[in-house]
Scaffold this active site. Structure first.
Site, mmCIF file in Angstrom:
data_model
loop_
_atom_site.group_PDB
_atom_site.id
_atom_site.type_symbol
_atom_site.label_atom_id
_atom_site.label_comp_id
_atom_site.label_asym_id
_atom_site.label_seq_id
_atom_site.Cartn_x
_atom_site.Cartn_y
_atom_site.Cartn_z
ATOM 1 N N ASP A 1 -0.466 -3.283 4.335
ATOM 2 C CA ASP A 1 -1.623 -2.956 3.517
ATOM 3 C C ASP A 1 -1.665 -3.813 2.262
ATOM 4 O OD1 ASP A 1 -2.659 -1.065 5.201
ATOM 5 O OD2 ASP A 1 -1.835 0.652 4.134
ATOM 6 N N LYS B 1 -7.204 -2.769 2.926
ATOM 7 C CA LYS B 1 -8.560 -2.369 2.571
ATOM 8 C C LYS B 1 -8.669 -2.342 1.059
ATOM 9 C CE LYS B 1 -8.906 0.889 6.472
ATOM 10 N NZ LYS B 1 -7.713 1.668 6.684
ATOM 11 N N MET C 1 -6.260 6.462 -7.199
ATOM 12 C CA MET C 1 -7.550 5.839 -6.876
ATOM 13 C C MET C 1 -8.684 6.491 -7.669
ATOM 14 S SD MET C 1 -6.947 5.661 -2.737
ATOM 15 C CE MET C 1 -6.405 7.388 -2.685
#
Length: 378
Positions: free
Chosen positions: A148, A170, A285
């Site tokens: 990732d 991502k 996040m």
């Protein structure tokens, strides 16, 4: 538009795979190398950085040399389609090599070959010295590692010499692979008998979608081994000297995500239950949704002067904390934190910690006497 389509089961000739194939029959050179040429300062793989393609160059062969021929960068959707088209031939070759390797080593009993090993490995918040010994051993012995964005470059330097790397990261506005495509890649290589490692930042089962990958593979009859990692909350709090719980100050800790399943700007509907002055909140996040969250927490009873901190790229050499009295630095009261983050121009990944325990950090910009008064008053 569907970029790929799912094919039938693997065959020994690899005429079909679980991979999907883009519509483009003539993939273009990697124009995406024009993006993020200044990403050397990041400890992570940023979108379509040149470091990513250099690391995964086995997938592209001569395409790296052709990258300079592109004069106008395409949009990210075109990059994604192009990347998948370029990767498919080498991925199929690797599947064939791995199957033949297993057969030659006698890995098939009674004429039937069992699946390989799949490991979901947490790599921690970025510092390679925070890896577990088991994670290091598995990384060294992997055939293929799907990694990732938030697996740090320093961790990726630890892989074995014979391993192959495939970026599946991502970030906002650019998903190199969909979650379904990641599932298919894991399944394809597991069925080929490979030692497959899925590398994730932090802990794979804390906001990492590791549970979805584990569930999918187990439904296909593939055993999954999970190796936990130090989640960002623990690693970053330790780095800052913040105890997530502390007798008489915080009797619980709660992890929140700033993203909803379907996106949106206000997924943090849990604020009513999270506004507990005797608890520590850690928001992953949460840059874009912090203003709304802070307002809701205060509305539901959390004091506006609750200590808080935002940390960008925690535990890496590029860690930046926002602190009211230092450049690039924010420890701040909750009511001021969002504005301080904007002023400091923090970017993802940024972790946010909210609670009285933040004032126990040696970096909190108040005197110890003021800290004691603050903690008692809240």
């Amino acid at each position: 538009m569907a970029l790929v389509y799912k094919l039938q089961s693997l065959s020994s000739s690899l005429s079909s795979t679980h991979f999907r194939k883009p519509n483009s029959l003539n993939p273009q050179p990697i124009c995406s190398l024009h993006f993020n040429s200044s990403s050397n300062s990041s400890p992570f793989t940023e979108k379509t950085s040149i470091e990513r393609y250099q690391r995964d160059q086995w997938l592209y062969k001569n395409q790296l040399d052709q990258a300079t021929l592109c004069s106008v960068p395409p949009d990210f959707d075109s990059i994604r389609q192009n990347d998948i088209a370029l990767q498919l031939p080498e991925l199929r070759k690797l599947l064939q090599v791995l199957r033949e390797k297993r057969e030659s080593e006698g890995g098939c009993g009674s004429g039937k070959c069992g699946p390989g090993n799949v490991f979901l490995v947490g790599t921690g918040p970025g510092d390679p010295e925070l890896l577990t010994l088991k994670a290091y051993r598995v990384i060294q012995n992997a055939d293929l590692l799907l990694y990732d964005r938030l697996v740090s470059n320093d961790v990726l330097e630890l892989i074995g010499t014979g391993a192959r790397l495939l970026y599946v990261g991502k970030t906002a506005g650019y998903h190199s692979r969909t979650q379904e495509e990641i599932h298919e890649l894991l399944l394809s290589f597991a069925e080929a008998g490979a030692n497959v490692v899925r590398l994730k930042g932090g802990d794979p089962l804390v906001f990492g979608r590791g549970g979805e990958e584990m569930d999918f593979l187990r439904q296909q009859g593939i055993e999954v081994n999970v190796i936990p990692g130090i989640t960002a909350a623990s690693g970053i709090a330790a780095k800052l000297g913040i105890p997530l719980t502390h007798r008489g100050v915080a009797n619980s800790v709660r992890f929140l995500t700033g993203h909803s399943r379907k996106g949106g700007t206000d997924p943090l509907f849990v604020a009513e239950n999270a506004a507990d002055p005797d608890s520590t909140l850690v928001v992953y996040m949460g840059l874009s949704t912090l203003p709304s969250l802070a307002q809701k927490l205060v509305h539901h009873g959390l004091p506006p002067n609750t200590p808080a901190v935002a940390v960008e790229r925690g535990t890496t050499p590029q860690q930046r904390t926002v602190r009211m009295i230092f450049y690039f630095s924010v420890f701040a009261e909750l009511k001021d934190l969002a504005d301080e983050i904007i002023s400091a121009e923090l970017v993802s990944p940024t972790l946010i910690i909210i609670g009285k325990v933040v004032a126990l950090s040696p970096s909190w910009p108040y005197s110890s006497k003021e800290v004691s008064s603050l903690v008692e008053a809240i």
